[in-house]
Scaffold this motif. Structure first.
Motif, PDB file in Angstrom:
ATOM      1  N   GLY B  40       0.785  -1.226   0.000  1.00  0.00           N
ATOM      2  CA  GLY B  40       0.000   0.000   0.000  1.00  0.00           C
ATOM      3  C   GLY B  40       0.819   1.278   0.000  1.00  0.00           C
ATOM      4  N   GLN B  41       2.159   1.121  -0.017  1.00  0.00           N
ATOM      5  CA  GLN B  41       3.016   2.306   0.031  1.00  0.00           C
ATOM      6  C   GLN B  41       3.835   2.432  -1.251  1.00  0.00           C
ATOM      7  OE1 GLN B  41       5.108   2.886   3.738  1.00  0.00           O
ATOM      8  NE2 GLN B  41       3.492   1.876   4.918  1.00  0.00           N
ATOM      9  N   LYS B  42       4.668   3.452  -1.286  1.00  0.00           N
ATOM     10  CA  LYS B  42       5.399   3.730  -2.521  1.00  0.00           C
ATOM     11  C   LYS B  42       6.618   2.822  -2.676  1.00  0.00           C
ATOM     12  CE  LYS B  42       7.264   7.819  -2.597  1.00  0.00           C
ATOM     13  NZ  LYS B  42       7.420   9.266  -2.403  1.00  0.00           N
ATOM     14  N   VAL B  43       7.124   2.775  -3.888  1.00  0.00           N
ATOM     15  CA  VAL B  43       8.356   2.053  -4.184  1.00  0.00           C
ATOM     16  C   VAL B  43       9.524   2.893  -3.657  1.00  0.00           C
ATOM     17  CG1 VAL B  43       9.821   1.148  -6.024  1.00  0.00           C
ATOM     18  CG2 VAL B  43       7.332   1.024  -6.249  1.00  0.00           C
ATOM     19  N   GLU B  44      10.292   2.299  -2.734  1.00  0.00           N
ATOM     20  CA  GLU B  44      11.358   3.048  -2.049  1.00  0.00           C
ATOM     21  C   GLU B  44      12.726   2.534  -2.458  1.00  0.00           C
ATOM     22  OE1 GLU B  44       9.958   4.012   2.361  1.00  0.00           O
ATOM     23  OE2 GLU B  44       9.770   1.866   1.901  1.00  0.00           O
ATOM     24  N   PHE B  45      13.614   3.445  -2.740  1.00  0.00           N
ATOM     25  CA  PHE B  45      14.992   3.107  -3.075  1.00  0.00           C
ATOM     26  C   PHE B  45      15.722   2.596  -1.835  1.00  0.00           C
ATOM     27  CE2 PHE B  45      19.085   3.461  -5.007  1.00  0.00           C
ATOM     28  CZ  PHE B  45      19.937   4.025  -4.069  1.00  0.00           C
ATOM     29  N   LEU B  46      16.454   1.498  -2.011  1.00  0.00           N
ATOM     30  CA  LEU B  46      17.296   1.001  -0.928  1.00  0.00           C
ATOM     31  C   LEU B  46      18.776   1.270  -1.210  1.00  0.00           C
ATOM     32  CD1 LEU B  46      15.725  -2.495  -0.120  1.00  0.00           C
ATOM     33  CD2 LEU B  46      15.475  -0.374   1.150  1.00  0.00           C
ATOM     34  N   VAL B  47      19.234   0.781  -2.376  1.00  0.00           N
ATOM     35  CA  VAL B  47      20.669   0.837  -2.630  1.00  0.00           C
ATOM     36  C   VAL B  47      20.942   0.722  -4.116  1.00  0.00           C
ATOM     37  CG1 VAL B  47      20.935  -1.675  -2.374  1.00  0.00           C
ATOM     38  CG2 VAL B  47      22.871  -0.191  -1.860  1.00  0.00           C
ATOM     39  N   GLU B  56      25.238   4.357  -3.798  1.00  0.00           N
ATOM     40  CA  GLU B  56      24.378   5.175  -2.955  1.00  0.00           C
ATOM     41  C   GLU B  56      23.451   4.263  -2.158  1.00  0.00           C
ATOM     42  OE1 GLU B  56      22.396   8.298  -5.057  1.00  0.00           O
ATOM     43  OE2 GLU B  56      21.544   9.177  -3.239  1.00  0.00           O
ATOM     44  N   LYS B  57      23.091   4.701  -0.970  1.00  0.00           N
ATOM     45  CA  LYS B  57      22.127   3.939  -0.164  1.00  0.00           C
ATOM     46  C   LYS B  57      21.212   4.911   0.558  1.00  0.00           C
ATOM     47  CE  LYS B  57      25.372   3.387   3.638  1.00  0.00           C
ATOM     48  NZ  LYS B  57      26.089   2.417   4.508  1.00  0.00           N
ATOM     49  N   SER B  58      20.025   4.439   0.859  1.00  0.00           N
ATOM     50  CA  SER B  58      19.064   5.276   1.563  1.00  0.00           C
ATOM     51  C   SER B  58      19.202   5.054   3.067  1.00  0.00           C
ATOM     52  CB  SER B  58      17.649   4.938   1.107  1.00  0.00           C
ATOM     53  OG  SER B  58      17.260   3.674   1.604  1.00  0.00           O
ATOM     54  N   GLU B  59      18.449   5.856   3.806  1.00  0.00           N
ATOM     55  CA  GLU B  59      18.501   5.730   5.271  1.00  0.00           C
ATOM     56  C   GLU B  59      17.855   4.415   5.735  1.00  0.00           C
ATOM     57  OE1 GLU B  59      17.174   8.229   3.605  1.00  0.00           O
ATOM     58  OE2 GLU B  59      15.044   8.405   4.092  1.00  0.00           O
ATOM     59  N   ILE B  60      17.047   3.819   4.857  1.00  0.00           N
ATOM     60  CA  ILE B  60      16.453   2.518   5.188  1.00  0.00           C
ATOM     61  C   ILE B  60      17.545   1.450   5.244  1.00  0.00           C
ATOM     62  CG2 ILE B  60      14.826   0.753   4.449  1.00  0.00           C
ATOM     63  CD1 ILE B  60      13.438   2.959   2.793  1.00  0.00           C
ATOM     64  N   ASP B  63      22.674  -0.998   8.944  1.00  0.00           N
ATOM     65  CA  ASP B  63      23.688  -2.049   9.116  1.00  0.00           C
ATOM     66  C   ASP B  63      23.119  -3.454   9.014  1.00  0.00           C
ATOM     67  OD1 ASP B  63      25.602  -0.229  11.635  1.00  0.00           O
ATOM     68  OD2 ASP B  63      25.518  -0.090   9.446  1.00  0.00           O
ATOM     69  N   GLN B  64      21.809  -3.578   9.084  1.00  0.00           N
ATOM     70  CA  GLN B  64      21.201  -4.907   8.948  1.00  0.00           C
ATOM     71  C   GLN B  64      21.159  -5.382   7.499  1.00  0.00           C
ATOM     72  OE1 GLN B  64      20.240  -6.939  11.534  1.00  0.00           O
ATOM     73  NE2 GLN B  64      21.327  -5.359  12.658  1.00  0.00           N
ATOM     74  N   PHE B  65      21.367  -4.457   6.584  1.00  0.00           N
ATOM     75  CA  PHE B  65      21.292  -4.781   5.161  1.00  0.00           C
ATOM     76  C   PHE B  65      22.688  -4.841   4.560  1.00  0.00           C
ATOM     77  CE2 PHE B  65      16.771  -4.355   4.161  1.00  0.00           C
ATOM     78  CZ  PHE B  65      16.285  -3.629   5.245  1.00  0.00           C
ATOM     79  N   SER B  66      22.852  -5.721   3.601  1.00  0.00           N
ATOM     80  CA  SER B  66      24.088  -5.738   2.823  1.00  0.00           C
ATOM     81  C   SER B  66      23.782  -6.276   1.437  1.00  0.00           C
ATOM     82  CB  SER B  66      25.171  -6.588   3.492  1.00  0.00           C
ATOM     83  OG  SER B  66      24.765  -7.930   3.594  1.00  0.00           O
TER      84      SER B  66
END
Lengths: 110, 114
Positions: B40-47, B56-60, B63-66
């Protein structure tokens, strides 16, 4: 800050009626703008981009830098146009990420 | 026509578990991306990823993501310790160039964290 705004979550029109999906953007430089479409059970895919200045499936979009808009238009909607439409922007800083608007669901009624 | 492929299509995991989402970008593409869409939400950039490093990476993307490109074809997103709020559709995309080049998306992986 880069931002893409699609003010309408849902747009419902009758077959044969004109369609305009609104998109406004906020960007300090010269962005590249795109429209992506997602049909039911299909992947998100490019519909058109402003740099090509082409018409795809009868849709056109003109970049208006003065109004910072990139509205998507089609003179006569078809039932098969029913889909989710996303306006998107690529900036020219850093990693060249594409950012998307929230999307507008177009529903074309018979 | 070549396509971006993603596996699995649906992943269910328990909170705190690690997950790896896999993607095979189009072979001649050089730029790779992960996006997510919470229901139900928008498509958000991760990395974004180029030349074997994050560009580039987003604030989302904390450190849990790689991300990793372990070989010449795969591009993976790892979430080390999943949270309920990580439940979303995750899209991989690739492009030929950074600019003037549209994104080609995979079909997505629906991640459900219970």
């Amino acid at each position: 800050a880069q931002r893409v705004t699609q003010p309408e979550k849902l747009l419902s029109v009758f077959k044969g009626a004109p369609v305009e999906l609104k998109c406004n953007y906020s960007y300090s430089g010269s962005p590249e703008l795109f429209w992506y479409v997602q049909y039911s059970r299909q992947r998100l895919q490019l519909l058109l981009r402003h740099i090509s200045r082409e018409s795809i499936k009868g849709f056109t979009a003109d970049l208006n830098k003065g109004e910072t808009s990139f509205h998507l238009k089609k003179p006569f909607a078809q039932e098969e146009d029913s889909a989710m439409y996303y306006c998107a922007l690529i900036g020219n800083t850093g990693g060249f990420k594409t950012i998307f608007g929230a999307g507008t669901r177009l529903f074309v009624k018979a | 026509e070549p396509e971006v492929t993603q596996t699995p299509s649906h992943q269910v995991t328990q909170m705190g578990q690690e997950v790896i989402l896999r993607c095979v970008p189009i072979s001649n593409h050089l730029y790779f991306y992960w996006y997510r869409q919470i229901l139900g939400q928008k498509v958000e950039f991760l990395v974004s990823f180029y030349n074997n490093e994050i560009s580039e990476k987003s604030e989302i993307f904390d450190d849990q993501f790689s991300v990793e490109r372990p070989d010449g074809s795969n591009f993976t997103l790892k979430i080390r310790s999943t949270k309920l709020e990580d439940s979303a559709m995750y899209f991989c995309a690739s492009s030929v160039e950074a600019t003037n080049s549209p994104l080609h998306f995979g079909n997505g992986t629906r991640l459900t964290v219970t």
